[in-house]
Design a protein around this motif. Structure first.
Motif, PDB file in Angstrom:
ATOM      1  N   ALA A  54      -3.716   9.751   2.567  1.00 35.00           N
ATOM      2  CA  ALA A  54      -2.962   8.596   1.830  1.00 35.00           C
ATOM      3  C   ALA A  54      -2.457   7.550   2.446  1.00 35.00           C
ATOM      4  N   SER A  55      -2.110   6.768   1.314  1.00 30.30           N
ATOM      5  CA  SER A  55      -1.929   4.994   1.655  1.00 30.30           C
ATOM      6  C   SER A  55      -0.626   4.859   1.886  1.00 30.30           C
ATOM      7  N   SER A  56      -0.441   3.769   3.517  1.00 31.45           N
ATOM      8  CA  SER A  56       0.489   4.152   3.052  1.00 31.45           C
ATOM      9  C   SER A  56       0.567   2.576   3.724  1.00 31.45           C
ATOM     10  N   PRO A  57       2.048   1.736   4.556  1.00 32.32           N
ATOM     11  CA  PRO A  57       2.396   0.985   4.851  1.00 32.32           C
ATOM     12  C   PRO A  57       1.802   0.756   6.688  1.00 32.32           C
ATOM     13  N   ALA A  58       2.210   2.313   7.087  1.00 33.63           N
ATOM     14  CA  ALA A  58       1.747   2.759   8.245  1.00 33.63           C
ATOM     15  C   ALA A  58       0.189   2.958   8.612  1.00 33.63           C
ATOM     16  N   ARG A 105      -6.819   0.492  -6.536  1.00 36.52           N
ATOM     17  CA  ARG A 105      -5.609  -0.035  -6.358  1.00 36.52           C
ATOM     18  C   ARG A 105      -5.691  -0.575  -8.266  1.00 36.52           C
ATOM     19  N   THR A 132       0.632  -1.510  -0.210  1.00 36.75           N
ATOM     20  CA  THR A 132      -0.282   0.133   0.585  1.00 36.75           C
ATOM     21  C   THR A 132       0.934   1.214   0.416  1.00 36.75           C
ATOM     22  N   THR A 133       1.893   1.731  -1.111  1.00 36.18           N
ATOM     23  CA  THR A 133       2.608   2.477  -0.694  1.00 36.18           C
ATOM     24  C   THR A 133       2.086   3.836  -2.157  1.00 36.18           C
ATOM     25  N   ASP A 134       0.503   3.574  -2.845  1.00 35.25           N
ATOM     26  CA  ASP A 134       0.457   4.380  -3.077  1.00 35.25           C
ATOM     27  C   ASP A 134       0.009   5.678  -3.083  1.00 35.25           C
ATOM     28  N   PRO A 135       0.575   6.587  -2.781  1.00 30.14           N
ATOM     29  CA  PRO A 135      -0.102   7.682  -1.843  1.00 30.14           C
ATOM     30  C   PRO A 135      -1.808   8.905  -2.473  1.00 30.14           C
ATOM     31  N   ALA A 183      -2.105   1.900   6.022  1.00 29.86           N
ATOM     32  CA  ALA A 183      -3.666   0.468   4.786  1.00 29.86           C
ATOM     33  C   ALA A 183      -4.261  -0.329   6.119  1.00 29.86           C
ATOM     34  N   ARG A 233      -6.623   7.771  -1.234  1.00 25.74           N
ATOM     35  CA  ARG A 233      -7.178   8.301  -0.704  1.00 25.74           C
ATOM     36  C   ARG A 233      -8.062   7.621   0.052  1.00 25.74           C
TER      37      ARG A 233
END
Length: 609
Positions: free
Chosen positions: A134-138, A152, A105-108, A140, A111
């Motif tokens: 915003a999407s991120s592994p932290a 996606r 999930t690394t595509d910011p 998502a 959202r």
């Protein structure tokens, strides 16, 4: 919705609204475009800015002359509203391949905006909260899995920022998402009812807090399964029955149940079968301190566990059940006959209807859970405040809560299109793309052979395709018959994205499997024609999932073969068929007709019995 990181719909006028002091002059500036207006007598105001192509990030400044706000990192792309019940709400972190998916999930430019669960007796102008993330592994892992996998796919095909507005509530009925007028409900009476509900809730929560105050909740409940545990001071609670009905209304968390039963020496030496009813949602069960079974997240499944002789003793035996519930009703429920001990070779004996009870952990104490079943309450707080927000379309995954009976499932045939029309009217978009997931396979317990509420609900969903700009993702092949929450959300997202590419973006893609058109009954067989990109047996082998009936209306399993662009169905038990059904059950896992694309055929019947 207007906050840092927001996504606005491309190629549509940008609408911005809010409230200020009555008569205040409000100016909105966005990357060189400006619009001004004056707040009305109620403080409400709205402006429109020119449409834009995808891009960003930009800043938006909103100035009422007193407390200007600047919103940063604003993107222009496609905004999709994702709504429904728990299968749309279901997060990535509880879905298949969760760890790997979260890492991806690394595509910011994807959202998510999660609308908090909220309800109201009257239409609200503003959401109860939420923020754009915003999407991120932290972060998502908590995103809607279906919505994220859908986004996606669209990022790959469309190449523009995708904003997901997540307005979901597990267990919700469709009535909760519709306005009062569409359902013929008096708005004033509904508002008064909501006030009564709030007053009742306040009293119930006061009682629950008083009941909980008798204990100091432990930091650690390990050991509470021990046979000799001292339960002095535990409460008594009726079983079966959710703990909400026992004075613990609004409680989510962990609680323990304990009771005893007697065995003779001979019975103890043979082992037994133990039934501990339906448990909402997760349980671990012990007999005399020995773990005999555990079931995860199955709120409506009757637990039946084998107890070996090694765990039993002559005389008094102790049952301990640790129940975890993190939303909705909690505890041991179901029918009285589902709670029993049955020594091997002996008769079934029902367990006592009063058990010892004690909470171990309280994660929440609030009385919102039943509001998702009441008409209009969720619409008023979670859809209406979106006002005429320009969106690219809607994805919807709901229906399980309306498939409790055939009558409910038939009513959905009118409710669902009515809701779609109402939402389109609110968003001022008569052909707003509206896409949904057809119910997956699941053993609901309500399937009575010829009468399947889930099959009828699926039929009601399919019938709604008569509305323009609609699409359906069939999911009977990717469900889990033992879990109402199948973890394969990836394929659900992909199939919804295929429907979006056709319906919303006009791409020449195949987004559905074979769709039944007509049946001809001649020569003792049924000849079926389809709208399809080809007819294929998934995995090869025999074609399955078909039934035939004669004039007696009794359906029998049938053999089926593909001949060119048709399916020929016959049964030795039905020499003169007049009706055919396919995948007509709650969990039609054997149904294996697909198109050349691999997408499954939608369930159907030729009769209207």
């Amino acid at each position: 919705m207007f906050a840092d990181g927001m996504v606005l719909q491309r190629e549509r006028p940008i609408l911005v609204w809010g409230r200020a002091e009555p008569g205040a002059r409000v100016e909105v500036a966005f990357d060189g475009d400006r619009a001004q207006t004056t707040a009305g007598a109620d403080g409400g105001w709205r402006v429109s800015l020119p449409a834009r192509e995808a891009g960003g990030p930009y800043a938006m400044r909103i100035d009422d002359g007193r407390a200007p706000r600047e919103l940063r990192d604003v993107l222009i792309g496609d905004v999709w509203l994702a709504s429904g019940q728990s299968n749309m709400e279901w997060p990535i972190e509880q879905s298949a391949d969760a760890e790997a998916e979260i890492a991806r999930t690394t595509d910011p430019l994807i959202r998510h905006f999660k609308i908090p669960k909220s309800w109201s007796g009257t239409p609200e102008w503003q959401l109860a909260g939420g923020e754009w993330i915003a999407s991120s592994p932290a972060v998502a892992g908590e995103f809607s899995a279906v919505a994220h996998f859908f986004a996606r796919e669209l990022r790959r095909s469309e190449g523009v920022p995708i904003g997901i507005v997540d307005s979901t509530w597990g267990g919700s009925s469709i009535e909760a998402w519709m306005d009062a007028a569409t359902q013929g409900i008096d708005a004033g009476e509904q508002a008064a009812l909501a006030e009564t509900l709030r007053a009742d809730d306040a009293r119930a929560l006061t009682q629950a807090r008083a009941n909980l105050a008798r204990w100091q909740l432990p930091a650690d409940d390990s050991g509470w399964q021990a046979a000799g545990l001292d339960t002095t001071g535990w409460a008594e609670i009726a079983v079966p029955g959710l703990w909400e009905g026992g004075g613990f209304n609004g409680m989510d968390g962990i609680a323990w149940y304990r009771t005893t039963f007697e065995l003779s020496a001979a019975e103890a030496g043979r082992g037994l079968t133990l039934g501990v009813g339906r448990i909402d949602d997760t349980d671990t069960t012990w007999v005399n301190g020995v773990e005999v079974g555990t079931t995860q997240s199955q709120y409506n499944l009757a637990r039946v566990y084998a107890v070996p002789a090694s765990a039993l003793r002559a005389g008094t035996n102790t049952i301990a059940v640790r129940v975890t519930d993190l939303g909705g009703g909690g505890g041991i429920h179901g029918q009285a006959e589902e709670l029993f001990v049955q020594p091997e070779g002996g008769a079934r004996r029902l367990l006592t209807d009063t058990w010892a009870f004690r909470p171990a952990q309280v994660t929440a104490l609030a009385l919102d859970d039943d509001k998702n079943q009441r008409p209009t309450l969720l619409y008023n707080a979670m859809i209406h405040p979106l006002q005429p927000l320009p969106v690219r379309g809607v994805i919807w995954y709901q229906g399980e809560s309306n498939a409790g009976s055939v009558e409910q499932a038939l009513a959905y045939r009118q409710q669902f299109p009515d809701m779609i029309r109402q939402w389109r009217a609110q968003f001022d978009a008569p052909k707003l793309p509206f896409l949904w997931v057809q119910l997956a396979s699941w053993h609901s317990g309500g399937d009575a052979g010829d009468s399947s509420p889930w099959a009828v609900l699926r039929e009601s969903q399919s019938a709604t395709l008569s509305l323009p700009s609609t699409g359906q993702a069939v999911a009977i092949d990717i469900g889990d018959v033992d879990d109402i929450h199948p973890t394969n959300k990836q394929d659900v997202g992909k199939r919804l994205a295929l429907a979006a590419r056709r319906v919303a973006y006009g791409a020449p893609v195949v987004d559905q499997g074979p769709v039944f058109e007509e049946a001809q009954f001649t020569g003792g067989v049924a000849r079926l024609s389809f709208e399809a990109d080809g007819l294929v047996v998934r995995g090869g082998g025999a074609l399955r999932g078909f039934q035939l009936a004669g004039a007696d209306r009794r359906f029998h399993p049938a053999e089926a073969i593909i001949e060119g662009d048709r399916v020929i169905v016959r049964s030795a038990a039905v020499p003169a068929p007049v009706a055919v059904r396919y995948a007509w059950s709650d969990a039609p896992v054997d149904a294996n007709l697909v198109g050349a694309s691999g997408l499954p055929a939608s369930p159907f019947r030729s009769d209207a019995w």
